[in-house]
Design a protein around this motif. Sequence first.
Motif, mmCIF file in Angstrom:
data_model
loop_
_atom_site.group_PDB
_atom_site.id
_atom_site.type_symbol
_atom_site.label_atom_id
_atom_site.label_comp_id
_atom_site.label_asym_id
_atom_site.label_seq_id
_atom_site.Cartn_x
_atom_site.Cartn_y
_atom_site.Cartn_z
ATOM 1 N N GLU A 12 0.678 -1.039 -0.167
ATOM 2 C CA GLU A 12 -0.159 0.054 -0.104
ATOM 3 C C GLU A 12 0.822 1.317 0.073
ATOM 4 N N ASP A 13 2.088 1.214 0.860
ATOM 5 C CA ASP A 13 2.834 2.293 0.793
ATOM 6 C C ASP A 13 3.468 2.559 -0.514
ATOM 7 N N ILE A 14 3.827 1.582 -1.353
ATOM 8 C CA ILE A 14 4.520 1.567 -2.481
ATOM 9 C C ILE A 14 3.478 2.157 -3.499
ATOM 10 N N LYS A 15 2.196 1.531 -3.523
ATOM 11 C CA LYS A 15 1.261 1.869 -4.429
ATOM 12 C C LYS A 15 1.007 3.584 -4.220
ATOM 13 N N SER A 16 0.568 4.170 -2.932
ATOM 14 C CA SER A 16 0.581 5.413 -2.564
ATOM 15 C C SER A 16 1.727 6.217 -3.153
ATOM 16 N N ILE A 17 2.912 5.919 -3.074
ATOM 17 C CA ILE A 17 4.045 6.841 -3.303
ATOM 18 C C ILE A 17 4.118 6.912 -5.013
ATOM 19 N N LEU A 18 3.987 5.635 -5.571
ATOM 20 C CA LEU A 18 4.026 5.719 -7.119
ATOM 21 C C LEU A 18 2.713 6.607 -7.832
ATOM 22 N N LYS A 19 1.689 6.457 -7.051
ATOM 23 C CA LYS A 19 0.533 7.131 -7.413
ATOM 24 C C LYS A 19 0.781 8.592 -7.214
ATOM 25 N N TYR A 20 1.313 9.078 -6.120
ATOM 26 C CA TYR A 20 1.746 10.439 -5.943
ATOM 27 C C TYR A 20 2.646 10.959 -7.110
ATOM 28 N N ILE A 21 3.526 10.295 -7.098
ATOM 29 C CA ILE A 21 4.682 10.670 -8.301
ATOM 30 C C ILE A 21 4.224 10.972 -9.772
ATOM 31 N N ALA A 22 3.445 9.783 -9.979
ATOM 32 C CA ALA A 22 2.783 9.692 -11.447
ATOM 33 C C ALA A 22 1.854 10.773 -11.732
ATOM 34 N N ARG A 23 1.204 11.437 -10.739
ATOM 35 C CA ARG A 23 0.389 12.687 -11.069
ATOM 36 C C ARG A 23 1.188 13.492 -11.813
ATOM 37 N N ASP A 24 2.288 13.865 -11.603
ATOM 38 C CA ASP A 24 2.957 14.875 -12.287
ATOM 39 C C ASP A 24 4.008 14.447 -13.140
ATOM 40 N N ASN A 25 4.673 12.979 -13.105
ATOM 41 C CA ASN A 25 5.482 12.489 -13.994
ATOM 42 C C ASN A 25 5.309 11.102 -13.932
ATOM 43 N N ARG A 26 5.051 10.493 -14.898
ATOM 44 C CA ARG A 26 4.902 9.039 -14.865
ATOM 45 C C ARG A 26 6.179 8.256 -15.081
ATOM 46 N N ALA A 27 7.216 8.854 -15.848
ATOM 47 C CA ALA A 27 8.639 8.288 -16.069
ATOM 48 C C ALA A 27 9.163 8.351 -14.767
ATOM 49 N N ALA A 28 9.138 9.251 -13.792
ATOM 50 C CA ALA A 28 9.590 9.230 -12.574
ATOM 51 C C ALA A 28 9.083 8.208 -11.776
ATOM 52 N N ALA A 29 7.938 8.014 -11.750
ATOM 53 C CA ALA A 29 7.085 7.195 -11.051
ATOM 54 C C ALA A 29 7.665 5.544 -11.173
ATOM 55 N N ARG A 30 7.958 5.478 -12.565
ATOM 56 C CA ARG A 30 8.528 3.978 -13.048
ATOM 57 C C ARG A 30 9.884 3.886 -12.587
ATOM 58 N N ASN A 31 10.606 5.179 -12.634
ATOM 59 C CA ASN A 31 12.236 4.970 -12.304
ATOM 60 C C ASN A 31 12.164 4.639 -10.853
ATOM 61 N N VAL A 32 11.260 5.193 -10.079
ATOM 62 C CA VAL A 32 11.257 5.005 -8.627
ATOM 63 C C VAL A 32 10.893 3.408 -8.428
#
Length: 95
Positions: A12-32
């Motif tokens: 759940e932590d990871i899902k929330s983190i990636l969702k938050y990052i992807a709002r502004d930058n999907r490539a950055a979320a994939r990288n994280v």
Amino acid sequence: MPRYTVSPLAREDIKSILKYIARDNRAAARNVRLRMTEKFRIVGHNPEFGEACDEIRPGLRFTLVGNYVIYYRHEAMNVLIVRVLHGARDRDRLL
């Protein structure tokens, strides 16, 4: 050969983190996500890799991926990823 398991809470932590990052930058979320997965593999094969934080919970260790802290513990032939939190969060309360 040690491996890792991600707890439901850490998922759940990871899902929330990636969702938050992807709002502004999907490539950055994939990288994280890729960097986290690689760090999970590293601690799965080298459970003593991170720093001990026995003051929070005996046997608990942590390692970093950017601004995020991966908390884990070694259990027999497995590493359990306990939580993945932003470094600014209250770890004592959340762990």
